[in-house]
Design a protein around this motif. Structure first.
Motif, PDB file in Angstrom:
ATOM      1  N   ILE B 301       9.079   7.214 -18.495  1.00 16.57           N
ATOM      2  CA  ILE B 301       9.918   6.402 -19.065  1.00 16.57           C
ATOM      3  C   ILE B 301      10.681   5.268 -18.019  1.00 16.57           C
ATOM      4  O   ILE B 301      10.220   4.024 -17.740  1.00 16.57           O
ATOM      5  N   HIS B 302      11.461   5.325 -17.024  1.00 20.80           N
ATOM      6  CA  HIS B 302      12.156   4.869 -15.804  1.00 20.80           C
ATOM      7  C   HIS B 302      10.863   4.355 -15.162  1.00 20.80           C
ATOM      8  O   HIS B 302      10.414   3.575 -14.384  1.00 20.80           O
ATOM      9  N   GLN B 303       9.713   5.083 -14.907  1.00 20.59           N
ATOM     10  CA  GLN B 303       9.373   4.767 -14.001  1.00 20.59           C
ATOM     11  C   GLN B 303       8.161   3.819 -14.373  1.00 20.59           C
ATOM     12  O   GLN B 303       8.198   2.378 -13.801  1.00 20.59           O
ATOM     13  N   GLU B 304       7.850   3.798 -16.251  1.00 17.47           N
ATOM     14  CA  GLU B 304       7.027   2.396 -16.319  1.00 17.47           C
ATOM     15  C   GLU B 304       7.813   1.551 -16.586  1.00 17.47           C
ATOM     16  O   GLU B 304       7.239  -0.167 -16.232  1.00 17.47           O
ATOM     17  N   ALA B 305       8.957   1.458 -16.620  1.00 19.11           N
ATOM     18  CA  ALA B 305      10.357   0.280 -16.197  1.00 19.11           C
ATOM     19  C   ALA B 305       9.965  -0.471 -14.889  1.00 19.11           C
ATOM     20  O   ALA B 305      10.501  -1.815 -14.987  1.00 19.11           O
ATOM     21  N   VAL B 306      10.225   0.298 -14.114  1.00 19.15           N
ATOM     22  CA  VAL B 306      10.084   0.190 -12.757  1.00 19.15           C
ATOM     23  C   VAL B 306       8.982  -0.334 -12.621  1.00 19.15           C
ATOM     24  O   VAL B 306       8.596  -0.924 -11.825  1.00 19.15           O
ATOM     25  N   ARG B 307       8.143  -0.010 -12.549  1.00 23.62           N
ATOM     26  CA  ARG B 307       6.495  -0.007 -12.614  1.00 23.62           C
ATOM     27  C   ARG B 307       6.343  -2.125 -13.020  1.00 23.62           C
ATOM     28  O   ARG B 307       6.002  -3.136 -12.045  1.00 23.62           O
ATOM     29  N   LEU B 308       6.929  -2.270 -14.184  1.00 23.37           N
ATOM     30  CA  LEU B 308       6.962  -3.590 -14.671  1.00 23.37           C
ATOM     31  C   LEU B 308       7.499  -4.431 -13.650  1.00 23.37           C
ATOM     32  O   LEU B 308       7.155  -5.817 -13.224  1.00 23.37           O
ATOM     33  N   LEU B 309       8.746  -3.804 -13.691  1.00 21.87           N
ATOM     34  CA  LEU B 309       9.711  -5.172 -13.025  1.00 21.87           C
ATOM     35  C   LEU B 309       8.693  -5.329 -11.318  1.00 21.87           C
ATOM     36  O   LEU B 309       9.370  -6.304 -10.828  1.00 21.87           O
ATOM     37  N   THR B 310       8.490  -4.046 -10.755  1.00 18.23           N
ATOM     38  CA  THR B 310       7.977  -4.210  -8.924  1.00 18.23           C
ATOM     39  C   THR B 310       6.382  -5.392  -9.677  1.00 18.23           C
ATOM     40  O   THR B 310       6.464  -6.440  -8.548  1.00 18.23           O
ATOM     41  N   TYR B 311       5.821  -5.191 -10.937  1.00 18.47           N
ATOM     42  CA  TYR B 311       4.629  -5.958 -10.419  1.00 18.47           C
ATOM     43  C   TYR B 311       5.334  -7.403 -10.919  1.00 18.47           C
ATOM     44  O   TYR B 311       4.642  -8.578 -10.158  1.00 18.47           O
ATOM     45  N   LYS B 312       6.715  -8.155 -11.418  1.00 17.38           N
ATOM     46  CA  LYS B 312       5.930  -8.965 -12.376  1.00 17.38           C
ATOM     47  C   LYS B 312       6.852  -9.482 -10.342  1.00 17.38           C
ATOM     48  O   LYS B 312       7.555 -10.656 -10.570  1.00 17.38           O
ATOM     49  N   ALA B 313       8.096  -9.036  -9.627  1.00 18.31           N
ATOM     50  CA  ALA B 313       8.770  -8.954  -8.658  1.00 18.31           C
ATOM     51  C   ALA B 313       7.675  -9.998  -7.355  1.00 18.31           C
ATOM     52  O   ALA B 313       8.179 -10.662  -7.149  1.00 18.31           O
ATOM     53  N   ALA B 314       6.515  -9.102  -7.297  1.00 13.59           N
ATOM     54  CA  ALA B 314       5.044  -9.180  -6.814  1.00 13.59           C
ATOM     55  C   ALA B 314       4.412 -10.396  -7.100  1.00 13.59           C
ATOM     56  O   ALA B 314       4.198 -11.281  -6.657  1.00 13.59           O
ATOM     57  N   TRP B 315       4.373 -10.129  -8.673  1.00 12.34           N
ATOM     58  CA  TRP B 315       3.965 -11.659  -9.138  1.00 12.34           C
ATOM     59  C   TRP B 315       4.666 -13.319  -8.783  1.00 12.34           C
ATOM     60  O   TRP B 315       4.427 -13.852  -8.495  1.00 12.34           O
ATOM     61  N   ALA B 316       6.054 -12.861  -8.995  1.00 14.18           N
ATOM     62  CA  ALA B 316       6.998 -14.091  -9.052  1.00 14.18           C
ATOM     63  C   ALA B 316       6.804 -14.533  -7.280  1.00 14.18           C
ATOM     64  O   ALA B 316       6.452 -15.582  -6.566  1.00 14.18           O
ATOM     65  N   TYR B 317       7.202 -13.569  -6.483  1.00 17.45           N
ATOM     66  CA  TYR B 317       6.856 -13.726  -5.287  1.00 17.45           C
ATOM     67  C   TYR B 317       5.585 -14.951  -4.693  1.00 17.45           C
ATOM     68  O   TYR B 317       4.970 -15.336  -4.262  1.00 17.45           O
ATOM     69  N   LYS B 319       3.675 -16.386  -7.091  1.00 23.30           N
ATOM     70  CA  LYS B 319       3.543 -17.937  -7.883  1.00 23.30           C
ATOM     71  C   LYS B 319       4.363 -18.405  -7.199  1.00 23.30           C
ATOM     72  O   LYS B 319       4.451 -19.139  -7.217  1.00 23.30           O
ATOM     73  N   GLU B 320       5.181 -18.186  -5.954  1.00 26.89           N
ATOM     74  CA  GLU B 320       6.540 -18.856  -5.359  1.00 26.89           C
ATOM     75  C   GLU B 320       7.567 -19.624  -6.102  1.00 26.89           C
ATOM     76  O   GLU B 320       7.651 -20.354  -6.594  1.00 26.89           O
ATOM     77  N   LEU B 321       8.208 -18.567  -7.214  1.00 23.83           N
ATOM     78  CA  LEU B 321       8.878 -18.735  -8.379  1.00 23.83           C
ATOM     79  C   LEU B 321      10.354 -19.179  -7.533  1.00 23.83           C
ATOM     80  O   LEU B 321      10.195 -18.791  -6.404  1.00 23.83           O
ATOM     81  N   PRO B 322      11.092 -19.256  -7.884  1.00 24.02           N
ATOM     82  CA  PRO B 322      12.134 -20.102  -6.864  1.00 24.02           C
ATOM     83  C   PRO B 322      13.485 -18.810  -6.539  1.00 24.02           C
ATOM     84  O   PRO B 322      13.173 -18.335  -7.509  1.00 24.02           O
ATOM     85  N   PRO B 323      13.868 -19.502  -4.855  1.00 25.52           N
ATOM     86  CA  PRO B 323      13.795 -18.754  -4.459  1.00 25.52           C
ATOM     87  C   PRO B 323      15.031 -17.244  -5.481  1.00 25.52           C
ATOM     88  O   PRO B 323      14.968 -16.104  -5.488  1.00 25.52           O
ATOM     89  N   VAL B 324      15.658 -18.042  -5.994  1.00 21.02           N
ATOM     90  CA  VAL B 324      16.549 -17.017  -6.893  1.00 21.02           C
ATOM     91  C   VAL B 324      16.151 -16.078  -8.068  1.00 21.02           C
ATOM     92  O   VAL B 324      16.384 -15.021  -7.892  1.00 21.02           O
ATOM     93  N   GLU B 325      14.793 -16.567  -8.460  1.00 24.70           N
ATOM     94  CA  GLU B 325      14.618 -15.688  -8.958  1.00 24.70           C
ATOM     95  C   GLU B 325      13.638 -14.546  -8.810  1.00 24.70           C
ATOM     96  O   GLU B 325      13.859 -13.588  -8.836  1.00 24.70           O
ATOM     97  N   VAL B 326      12.561 -15.012  -7.690  1.00 23.93           N
ATOM     98  CA  VAL B 326      11.996 -14.257  -7.408  1.00 23.93           C
ATOM     99  C   VAL B 326      13.009 -12.802  -6.305  1.00 23.93           C
ATOM    100  O   VAL B 326      12.656 -12.583  -6.559  1.00 23.93           O
ATOM    101  N   GLY B 327      14.227 -13.552  -6.302  1.00 24.16           N
ATOM    102  CA  GLY B 327      14.924 -12.681  -5.113  1.00 24.16           C
ATOM    103  C   GLY B 327      16.140 -11.565  -6.650  1.00 24.16           C
ATOM    104  O   GLY B 327      15.982 -10.267  -6.144  1.00 24.16           O
ATOM    105  N   ALA B 328      15.729 -12.631  -7.851  1.00 24.28           N
ATOM    106  CA  ALA B 328      16.264 -11.493  -8.139  1.00 24.28           C
ATOM    107  C   ALA B 328      15.569 -10.058  -9.419  1.00 24.28           C
ATOM    108  O   ALA B 328      16.186  -9.114  -8.992  1.00 24.28           O
ATOM    109  N   TYR B 329      14.231 -10.433  -9.307  1.00 27.18           N
ATOM    110  CA  TYR B 329      13.348  -9.502  -9.608  1.00 27.18           C
ATOM    111  C   TYR B 329      13.200  -8.451  -8.669  1.00 27.18           C
ATOM    112  O   TYR B 329      13.257  -7.215  -8.611  1.00 27.18           O
ATOM    113  N   THR B 330      12.758  -9.240  -7.174  1.00 32.68           N
ATOM    114  CA  THR B 330      12.812  -8.399  -6.150  1.00 32.68           C
ATOM    115  C   THR B 330      14.178  -7.238  -6.103  1.00 32.68           C
ATOM    116  O   THR B 330      13.762  -6.344  -5.742  1.00 32.68           O
ATOM    117  N   ASN B 331      15.314  -7.561  -6.301  1.00 36.25           N
ATOM    118  CA  ASN B 331      16.588  -6.667  -6.406  1.00 36.25           C
ATOM    119  C   ASN B 331      16.514  -5.680  -6.940  1.00 36.25           C
ATOM    120  O   ASN B 331      16.834  -4.749  -6.834  1.00 36.25           O
TER     121      ASN B 331
END
Ligand SMILES: Cc1cc2nc3c(=O)[nH]c(=O)nc-3n(C[C@H](O)[C@H](O)[C@H](O)COP(=O)(O)OP(=O)(O)OC[C@H]3O[C@@H](n4cnc5c(N)ncnc54)[C@H](O)[C@@H]3O)c2cc1C
Lengths: 251, 398
Positions: B301-317, B319-331
Motif C-alpha cells: 500500500i505504501h509502495q503505491e502511494a510513493v510511486r504515485l507521488l514520485t511520478y507526480k514529482a517527476a511530472w512536475a519537474y 512540466k517546470e511547475l513553480p519551484p515550490v510546487e516541484v519542491g513540495a512533491y519532490t520532498n
C-alpha cells in the motif's frame, strides 16, 4: 527482401498465471502482456536477415483486439519497419489464425514469413505449419539457424529435432518458425522507442482481407494444474525401480 | 478531465527495456555482487548497457544526443533497476548534474558535456557537503577566485560519493565568502557559484572515508589545493548559483524516491516467495498467517502511494511547475520513499527470520542502504522543515 514476422500478445511468462473463478480464462487484472518470447526471437531473426542483406523490410503482423498494437509497437521499437494489425475481438484458434495470416501473406507477398514455433499462452504450435500448407509454401519449423541465399531464392535452415539438429534447404518464399536457440533478441533502445511512434501501422478487419472466421475449437473449461506433491526419498535402487515400474508406470 | 494514470506506449516500452537491460545481468548476479559489494569495483558493464540502450540520453533533448523523454523516463529506469536489486548512485548523480547543466549552462558547456553524458562516456559526481557545512549549504567555505581566465579553487568537500570513478564533478563553491555576505547584509545564499571540475585536475586529492550505505561506492573527502578550473566551466551566473543548486537537488531526490519504490518491490518479491514456500508448523506456509501477510500488504500500500507521488514529482519537474510546487512533491516523495524502503527491508527480514540476515538472501546489506535514504541526500528533518515553511506557511524554525 521482404520479411513478414508474426507477433502474438501473451501474458508475461515471468508472472504467475491464475485461472479465473468461472474457469473461462485467466485473471488479467494486474497482468503484464508481452510479445510471445518465440515471436520476439522471430522479430530478431527478421532484423538480422535485413541487416545482413543490407536492404529489405521487416513487416510485423499481429492478430487480436486493439491492445495488440502495443506488441506491434514493441517490435517496431526493436527496429521493424511497419506494422499490420488484424483487428478481431479475441484471439482465434490456430486454423483461423493461419487463414488470416494467409490473406496477409498474399497481400504482402514476402520472401519469407518468420513466426515463433508456438505461443506460450496456449502452446498449440500449429499456426506456422498450417499457414505453410495453405499457402503451398515450404516450411522449416523449430529453426536453430537460418541462412538466406544471396539471390533470395533459397534458405538453409538448421532445425532442432528430437535427438539433434537437422539441416534442410528450402525454396523461398517459405514459412520458418523460430526455436529458443535461434538468437537472443535485442531490447528496444530508447531512440528505437521514439522512432517507433512514427512508423506506419495498418489496421484490417477480417472482412477487409476477405476472410470469414469460423471457429473450429471451443474452450470448454480452463483449470489450474493440480499442485505438485512433495517428493520422497527412496532407500535403495530396487525400491526406485519398483516405484517407477508399479506406481509411476513409466518403465 | 485530463487526469490520466495510464502509462503511454513509450513509457511501457521504456520500462520493459529497463528490465530487459538489467535482466541480462541476472545470470551474473553473484559475480557482480561480489565485484561491487566486496571489491567495491564499479560495474562498468551495467553502465555501458544502460548507455547503449539510451538511458543517459532519456532526459536530454535531441540536440544534445538525447530522446527528450524527461526525468520521468529516468525515474522509471531507476525504479525498474532497483526492483531487480541493482542500485547505482552514480546514475542518479550524473542525471542531476546533467540536468543542472542543461537548465543553467551556457550553450558551449551544453555542447561540450551533454552529448558525452548521453552516450555514457562521462560520469559525474556531486560535491556540496563540507565538514563544517552539512545541511546548511550557505556556510560552505570552499573558495573559487577568478584569475586570468581561470577560477582557482581552495578548500575541501566531504562525503563525496564516487569521486574516484567520476570523470567530472559538479562543485559548489563560494565566490564571495559567507562572512562577507553576512557583513554586507546580502542574502545568505548569495555568492555561491557552481563549476564543472575535472576530477583528475592538478591539486585535487582524495581520501577515502570509512562510510557505509551506498552499495559498492566509496565516499571521499576531496581536497582542493589551488585547482585551476577554466572560467567557461562556470555553470550559471557567478554568485547566483543558489537557485540553480536548489533546483538541481530535485532530480536527485526524485530518483532517490524512485529507487526506494523499486527497492520495496525487490524486498516484497523476496518476502512473498519465501512466505509461500517456508513451512514451520504443519503443512502451512508461513505466508498463510496474517502476522506475515499484513505487514507485506502494508508495504504494498505504501509502495503505491510513493510511486504515485514520485511520478507526480517527476511530472512536475518535467512540466517546470513553480519551484515550490516541484519542491513540495519532490520532498514528499523522498520523505515517504525513505520510510517505505526502511519498512520494506524490515518487514522482508521479519518474513525470512534468520535467513533475513544471510547474505545468500540478498536483504541484510540493504539495511544500511535504506537507512541512509532517511538522512541523505536530504534529511527527514529538513524535509519536514521545508513542508512546514513553504507548503504550510509556518514560520521558519531555524
Ligand atoms: C553515504 C553518504 C553519501 C553521501 N554522498 C554525498 C555526495 O555525493 N555529495 C555530497 O555533497 N554530500 C554527500 N553526502 C552528505 C549528505 O548529503 C549529508 O550527510 C546530509 O545532507 C546531512 O548533512 P550532515 O551530515 O552535515 O548533517 P548535519 O547538517 O550536521 O545534521 C545533523 C542532524 O541534525 C539535523 N538538523 C540540522 N539542522 C536542523 C534543523 N534546522 N532542524 C531540524 N533538524 C536539523 C539533521 O536533519 C540531521 O539529522 C553523503 C552522505 C553519506 C552518509
Amino acid at each position: 527482401m521482404k520479411i513478414l514476422v508474426t507477433v502474438k500478445r501473451v501474458p508475461d511468462p515471468d508472472m504467475k498465471v491464475r485461472v479465473n473463478a468461472e474457469g473461462t480464462g485467466i485473471v488479467e487484472d494486474n497482468m503484464k502482456f508481452v510479445i510471445n518470447p518465440f515471436d520476439e526471437i522471430a522479430v530478431e531473426e527478421g532484423l538480422r536477415i535485413k541487416e545482413k542483406k543490407g536492404e529489405g523490410e521487416v513487416v510485423i503482423v499481429a492478430i487480436g483486439p486493439s491492445v495488440v498494437q502495443e506488441q506491434i509497437r514493441a517490435a517496431l521499437a526493436m527496429g521493424a519497419d511497419r506494422g499490420i494489425h488484424v483487428d478481431v475481438d479475441s484471439y482465434p484458434d490456430p486454423l483461423n489464425t493461419a487463414k488470416l495470416l494467409k490473406a496477409v501473406a498474399e497481400k504482402e507477398a514476402p520472401n519469407i514469413v518468420i513466426m515463433g514455433k508456438q505461443a506460450v499462452d496456449d502452446d498449440y504450435g500449429q499456426a506456422g505449419q498450417m499457414l505453410a500448407a495453405m499457402l503451398g509454401w515450404a516450411q522449416a519449423t523449430f529453426a536453430y539457424k537460418v541462412e538466406i541465399a544471396d539471390d533470395n531464392s533459397k534458405a538453409t535452415v538448421t532445425r532442432e529435432v528430437d535427438g539433434g539438429l537437422e539441416t534442410i534447404e528450402i525454396d523461398l518464399p517459405a514459412v520458418v518458425t523460430a526455436d529458443l536457440r535461434l538468437n537472443e533478441p535485442r531490447y528496444a533502445s530508447l531512440p528505437g522507442i521514439m522512432k517507433a511512434k512514427t512508423k506506419p501501422m495498418d489496421v484490417f478487419k477480417p472482412a477487409d482481407l476477405g476472410v470469414e472466421l469460423s471457429p473450429v475449437l471451443e474452450l470448454v473449461r480452463m483449470e489450474e494444474p493440480p499442485p505438485r506433491k512433495g517428493g520422497i526419498i527412496v532407500e535403495t535402487v530396487d525400491e526406485l525401480l519398483d516405484k517407477l515400474r508399479n506406481e509411476a508406470k513409466v518403465i | 478531465m485530463a487526469l490520466d494514470f495510464e502509462l503511454s506506449e513509450e513509457q511501457k516500452l521504456l520500462k520493459k527495456t529497463a528490465r530487459d537491460v538489467i535482466k541480462q545481468f541476472e545470470p551474473k548476479r553473484d559475480e557482480l555482487r561480489e565485484k561491487v559489494m566486496k571489491r567495491k569495483e564499479f560495474p562498468q558493464e551495467v553502465w555501458d548497457a544502460l548507455a547503449q540502450a539510451g538511458f543517459f540520453g532519456s532526459f536530454l533533448p535531441p540536440e544534445y544526443g538525447g530522446t527528450g523523454m524527461g526525468l520521468l523516463a529516468m525515474a522509471f529506469a531507476v525504479e525498474e533497476m532497483s526492483a531487480l536489486g541493482f542500485g547505482n548512485a552514480l546514475i542518479i548523480l550524473t542525471t542531476m548534474d546533467a540536468l543542472c547543466i542543461l537548465k543553467n549552462g551556457t550553450e558551449e558547456l551544453k555542447k561540450r558535456f551533454l552529448p558525452k553524458i548521453a552516450d555514457g562516456t562521462y560520469k559525474f559526481c556531486f560535491a556540496v557537503t563540507e565538514a563544517d557545512a552539512g545541511t546548511n549549504t550557505c556556510r560552505i567555505k570552499t573558495r573559487a577566485e577568478k584569475k586570468n581566465g581561470y577560477y582557482v579553487i581552495n578548500g575541501s568537500k566531504t562525503f563525496i560519493t564516487g569521486a574516484d570513478v567520476a570523470d567530472y564533478m559538479l562543485l559548489v563553491t563560494r565566490t564571495i565568502s559567507y562572512k562577507e555576505v553576512v557583513e554586507k547584509g546580502l542574502p545568505k545564499a548569495y555568492g555561491l557559484s557552481l563549476f564543472i571540475v575535472d576530477t583528475k585536475s592538478k591539486g585535487i586529492t582524495l581520501h577515502a572515508l570509512p562510510t557505509r550505505g551506498i552499495e559498492g561506492m566509496n565516499q571521499f573527502t576531496v581536497f582542493f589545493d589551488n585547482v585551476e578550473v577554466p572560467a567557461e566551466n562556470l555553470v550559471g551566473d557567478e554568485n547566483a548559483g543558489s537557485m540553480a543548486l536548489f533546483k538541481a537537488l530535485n532530480p536527485e531526490r526524485i530518483l532517490a524516491a524512485a529507487s526506494a519504490v523499486g527497492l520495496s518491490e525487490y524486498c516484497l518479491n523476496i518476502a512473498v516467495n519465501y512466505a509461500q514456500e517456508r513451512k514451520v508448523f504443519r503443512d502451512t506456509p508461513i505466508g498463510q498467517y496474517q502476522a506475515i501477510q499484513h505487514p507485506l500488504a502494508e508495504v504494498k500500500i505504501h509502495q503505491e502511494a510513493v510511486r504515485l507521488l514520485t511520478y507526480k514529482a517527476a511530472w512536475a519537474y518535467d512540466k517546470e511547475l513553480p519551484p515550490v510546487e516541484v519542491g513540495a512533491y519532490t520532498n514528499m516523495a523522498k520523505y515517504l520513499g525513505a520510510e517505505l524502503a526502511i519498512m520494506a527491508v524490515d518487514k522482508a527480514i521479519e518474513t525470512l527470520g534468520g535467513n533475513g540476515f544471510s547474505e545468500d538472501y540478498g536483504l541484510a546489506h540493504l539495511w544500511e542502504v535504506v537507512r541512509l535514504l532517511r538522512t541523505a541526500p536530504i534529511s527527514k528533518e529538513m524535509i519536514l522543515n521545508y513542508i512546514s515553511e513553504h507548503v504550510l506557511g509556518l514560520p521558519r524554525s531555524y
